[in-house]
Design a protein around this motif. Structure first.
Motif, PDB file in Angstrom:
ATOM      1  N   ARG A  86       0.836  -1.206   0.000  1.00 57.58           N
ATOM      2  CA  ARG A  86       0.000   0.000   0.000  1.00 57.58           C
ATOM      3  C   ARG A  86       0.865   1.247   0.000  1.00 57.58           C
ATOM      4  NH1 ARG A  86      -3.034  -2.849   4.059  1.00 57.58           N
ATOM      5  NH2 ARG A  86      -4.979  -3.714   3.171  1.00 57.58           N
ATOM      6  N   LEU A  87       1.904   1.209   0.836  1.00 59.17           N
ATOM      7  CA  LEU A  87       2.797   2.375   0.868  1.00 59.17           C
ATOM      8  C   LEU A  87       3.456   2.589  -0.497  1.00 59.17           C
ATOM      9  CD1 LEU A  87       4.481   1.859   4.358  1.00 59.17           C
ATOM     10  CD2 LEU A  87       2.764   3.569   3.736  1.00 59.17           C
ATOM     11  N   GLU A  88       3.870   1.471  -1.098  1.00 61.09           N
ATOM     12  CA  GLU A  88       4.498   1.601  -2.419  1.00 61.09           C
ATOM     13  C   GLU A  88       3.498   2.119  -3.441  1.00 61.09           C
ATOM     14  OE1 GLU A  88       6.023  -2.232  -3.242  1.00 61.09           O
ATOM     15  OE2 GLU A  88       7.725  -2.079  -1.840  1.00 61.09           O
ATOM     16  N   LEU A  89       2.237   1.601  -3.379  1.00 60.16           N
ATOM     17  CA  LEU A  89       1.206   2.079  -4.302  1.00 60.16           C
ATOM     18  C   LEU A  89       0.929   3.561  -4.091  1.00 60.16           C
ATOM     19  CD1 LEU A  89      -1.342  -0.887  -4.277  1.00 60.16           C
ATOM     20  CD2 LEU A  89       0.153  -0.183  -6.159  1.00 60.16           C
ATOM     21  N   GLU A  90       0.892   3.972  -2.834  1.00 63.79           N
ATOM     22  CA  GLU A  90       0.668   5.387  -2.552  1.00 63.79           C
ATOM     23  C   GLU A  90       1.792   6.225  -3.152  1.00 63.79           C
ATOM     24  OE1 GLU A  90      -1.785   6.999  -1.222  1.00 63.79           O
ATOM     25  OE2 GLU A  90      -2.994   5.191  -0.886  1.00 63.79           O
ATOM     26  N   ALA A  91       3.018   5.693  -2.978  1.00 64.90           N
ATOM     27  CA  ALA A  91       4.154   6.446  -3.558  1.00 64.90           C
ATOM     28  C   ALA A  91       4.050   6.496  -5.081  1.00 64.90           C
ATOM     29  CB  ALA A  91       5.465   5.788  -3.130  1.00 64.90           C
ATOM     30  N   GLU A  92       3.661   5.355  -5.686  1.00 65.32           N
ATOM     31  CA  GLU A  92       3.515   5.329  -7.144  1.00 65.32           C
ATOM     32  C   GLU A  92       2.388   6.244  -7.586  1.00 65.32           C
ATOM     33  OE1 GLU A  92       3.039   1.297  -8.232  1.00 65.32           O
ATOM     34  OE2 GLU A  92       5.149   0.750  -7.874  1.00 65.32           O
ATOM     35  N   ARG A  93       1.264   6.271  -6.796  1.00 65.90           N
ATOM     36  CA  ARG A  93       0.166   7.175  -7.140  1.00 65.90           C
ATOM     37  C   ARG A  93       0.642   8.624  -7.117  1.00 65.90           C
ATOM     38  NH1 ARG A  93      -3.130   3.845  -3.644  1.00 65.90           N
ATOM     39  NH2 ARG A  93      -4.538   2.520  -4.893  1.00 65.90           N
ATOM     40  N   GLU A  94       1.418   8.922  -6.058  1.00 65.88           N
ATOM     41  CA  GLU A  94       1.931  10.295  -5.994  1.00 65.88           C
ATOM     42  C   GLU A  94       2.808  10.609  -7.212  1.00 65.88           C
ATOM     43  OE1 GLU A  94       3.891  10.690  -2.293  1.00 65.88           O
ATOM     44  OE2 GLU A  94       2.043  10.656  -1.083  1.00 65.88           O
ATOM     45  N   GLU A  95       3.695   9.647  -7.559  1.00 65.76           N
ATOM     46  CA  GLU A  95       4.547   9.861  -8.740  1.00 65.76           C
ATOM     47  C   GLU A  95       3.697   9.973 -10.007  1.00 65.76           C
ATOM     48  OE1 GLU A  95       7.336   6.714  -8.858  1.00 65.76           O
ATOM     49  OE2 GLU A  95       8.454   7.380  -7.072  1.00 65.76           O
ATOM     50  N   LEU A  96       2.657   9.087 -10.090  1.00 65.06           N
ATOM     51  CA  LEU A  96       1.777   9.139 -11.252  1.00 65.06           C
ATOM     52  C   LEU A  96       1.049  10.471 -11.328  1.00 65.06           C
ATOM     53  CD1 LEU A  96       0.585   7.703 -13.705  1.00 65.06           C
ATOM     54  CD2 LEU A  96      -1.136   6.687 -12.173  1.00 65.06           C
ATOM     55  N   GLY A  97       0.634  10.961 -10.171  1.00 69.95           N
ATOM     56  CA  GLY A  97      -0.034  12.260 -10.144  1.00 69.95           C
ATOM     57  C   GLY A  97       0.896  13.360 -10.615  1.00 69.95           C
ATOM     58  N   GLU A  98       2.126  13.282 -10.130  1.00 69.11           N
ATOM     59  CA  GLU A  98       3.091  14.296 -10.558  1.00 69.11           C
ATOM     60  C   GLU A  98       3.335  14.187 -12.059  1.00 69.11           C
ATOM     61  OE1 GLU A  98       6.488  13.622  -8.151  1.00 69.11           O
ATOM     62  OE2 GLU A  98       5.583  14.432  -6.290  1.00 69.11           O
ATOM     63  N   THR A  99       3.423  12.901 -12.526  1.00 70.64           N
ATOM     64  CA  THR A  99       3.650  12.716 -13.987  1.00 70.64           C
ATOM     65  C   THR A  99       2.480  13.266 -14.789  1.00 70.64           C
ATOM     66  OG1 THR A  99       4.969  10.749 -13.518  1.00 70.64           O
ATOM     67  CG2 THR A  99       4.107  10.994 -15.758  1.00 70.64           C
ATOM     68  N   ARG A 100       1.264  12.981 -14.322  1.00 69.29           N
ATOM     69  CA  ARG A 100       0.082  13.505 -15.001  1.00 69.29           C
ATOM     70  C   ARG A 100       0.094  15.035 -15.008  1.00 69.29           C
ATOM     71  NH1 ARG A 100      -4.736   9.580 -12.659  1.00 69.29           N
ATOM     72  NH2 ARG A 100      -4.207   7.742 -13.955  1.00 69.29           N
ATOM     73  N   ALA A 101       0.473  15.588 -13.887  1.00 66.05           N
ATOM     74  CA  ALA A 101       0.521  17.051 -13.821  1.00 66.05           C
ATOM     75  C   ALA A 101       1.535  17.601 -14.826  1.00 66.05           C
ATOM     76  CB  ALA A 101       0.867  17.492 -12.404  1.00 66.05           C
ATOM     77  N   GLU A 102       2.680  16.908 -14.902  1.00 70.81           N
ATOM     78  CA  GLU A 102       3.698  17.356 -15.857  1.00 70.81           C
ATOM     79  C   GLU A 102       3.190  17.206 -17.296  1.00 70.81           C
ATOM     80  OE1 GLU A 102       7.119  15.070 -14.938  1.00 70.81           O
ATOM     81  OE2 GLU A 102       7.596  16.165 -13.076  1.00 70.81           O
ATOM     82  N   LEU A 103       2.495  16.037 -17.531  1.00 71.79           N
ATOM     83  CA  LEU A 103       1.962  15.833 -18.893  1.00 71.79           C
ATOM     84  C   LEU A 103       0.902  16.878 -19.230  1.00 71.79           C
ATOM     85  CD1 LEU A 103       1.680  11.930 -18.973  1.00 71.79           C
ATOM     86  CD2 LEU A 103       3.296  13.353 -20.229  1.00 71.79           C
TER      87      LEU A 103
END
Length: 248
Positions: A207-224
């Motif tokens: 879960r912690l890893e997924l949360e971290a990946e979600r955060e990274e994904l969110g940042e990536t989406r924001a960048e995109l």
């Protein structure tokens, strides 16, 4: 030994007078074979002497001739007894000593009897105590006898409890098997619980890893999104000058 009676003592006095012997307590007792009490002999002898003195007083009222004859006879008797007076006094003293000795002996007997009476009283008191204890024991026995039905009921209940205990005792092996099975199942459950704990720990890590990946994904989406926005703006900037150029 039987004691001499008053009639026997008076008969002994008459016999001594007939024999011409002096009337003394000791002589009378010897005559009776030591079967008479000294006190009784002395009392009867004093009574006889008092009767003789009354006869002398009565003789004084008789005729002179008869009175003289009686006085002569009495004088002869007195003269005959004068020589024995001293011996009689000695006998009387001895009799007094004998009486004192007998009194002491009787006092000793009285003391002995008093001791026996005291002993009997003590024995009677002990017997009373024994009787009281016996009555107490009897009352206790009666109470126990009255309590026998309750004891029988208690015994029956005890037998029932014993039967139940035996039944439970017979079931102990089955209970031990069930307890062993329960221990085995408990150990298995503990192992499963430990496995579940490890799984939960791993899930928490995931879960912690997924949360971290979600955060990274969110940042990536924001960048995109930002890059897409910049591209759109760039395209608009390129297209707009073309449409704004005048026609010649």
């Amino acid at each position: 030994m039987a004691k001499a009676s008053a009639e026997q003592i008076n008969a002994a006095m008459d016999s001594l007078v007939a024999e011409g012997q002096a009337l003394t307590v000791r002589a009378l007792r010897d005559k009776l074979g030591n079967t008479a009490c000294l006190g009784t002999i002395s009392k009867l002898l004093q009574r006889r002497k008092a009767g003789t003195q009354r006869q002398l007083a009565a003789a004084a009222e008789l005729s002179p001739v008869l009175r003289q004859a009686i006085l002569d006879f009495v004088g002869q008797e007195l003269q005959a007894s004068t020589s024995l007076h001293e011996a009689e006094m000695n006998d009387n003293q001895q009799e007094l000593m004998d009486l004192a000795t007998e009194n002491e002996r009787q006092q000793e007997q009285l003391d002995l009897q008093a001791g026996e009476i005291e002993t009997l009283r003590a024995e009677l008191e002990r017997e009373r105590q024994v009787a009281n204890q016996a009555r107490t024991d009897l009352a206790k026995a009666q109470l126990r006898l009255e309590g026998l039905p309750r004891l029988e009921e208690a015994a029956e209940q005890a037998r029932m409890d014993l039967a139940k205990a035996q039944f439970k005792l017979e079931g102990i092996p089955r209970l031990e098997e069930a307890a062993e099975q329960a221990r085995t199942e408990l150990i298995a459950a503990q192992l499963k619980l430990e496995g579940l704990t490890r799984v939960e720990t791993e899930l928490a890590t995931v879960r912690l890893e997924l949360e971290a990946e979600r955060e990274e994904l969110g940042e990536t989406r924001a960048e995109l999104d930002e890059e897409r926005t910049l591209r759109i703006k760039a395209q608009q900037f390129i297209v707009d000058p073309i449409f704004k150029t005048p026609v010649g």
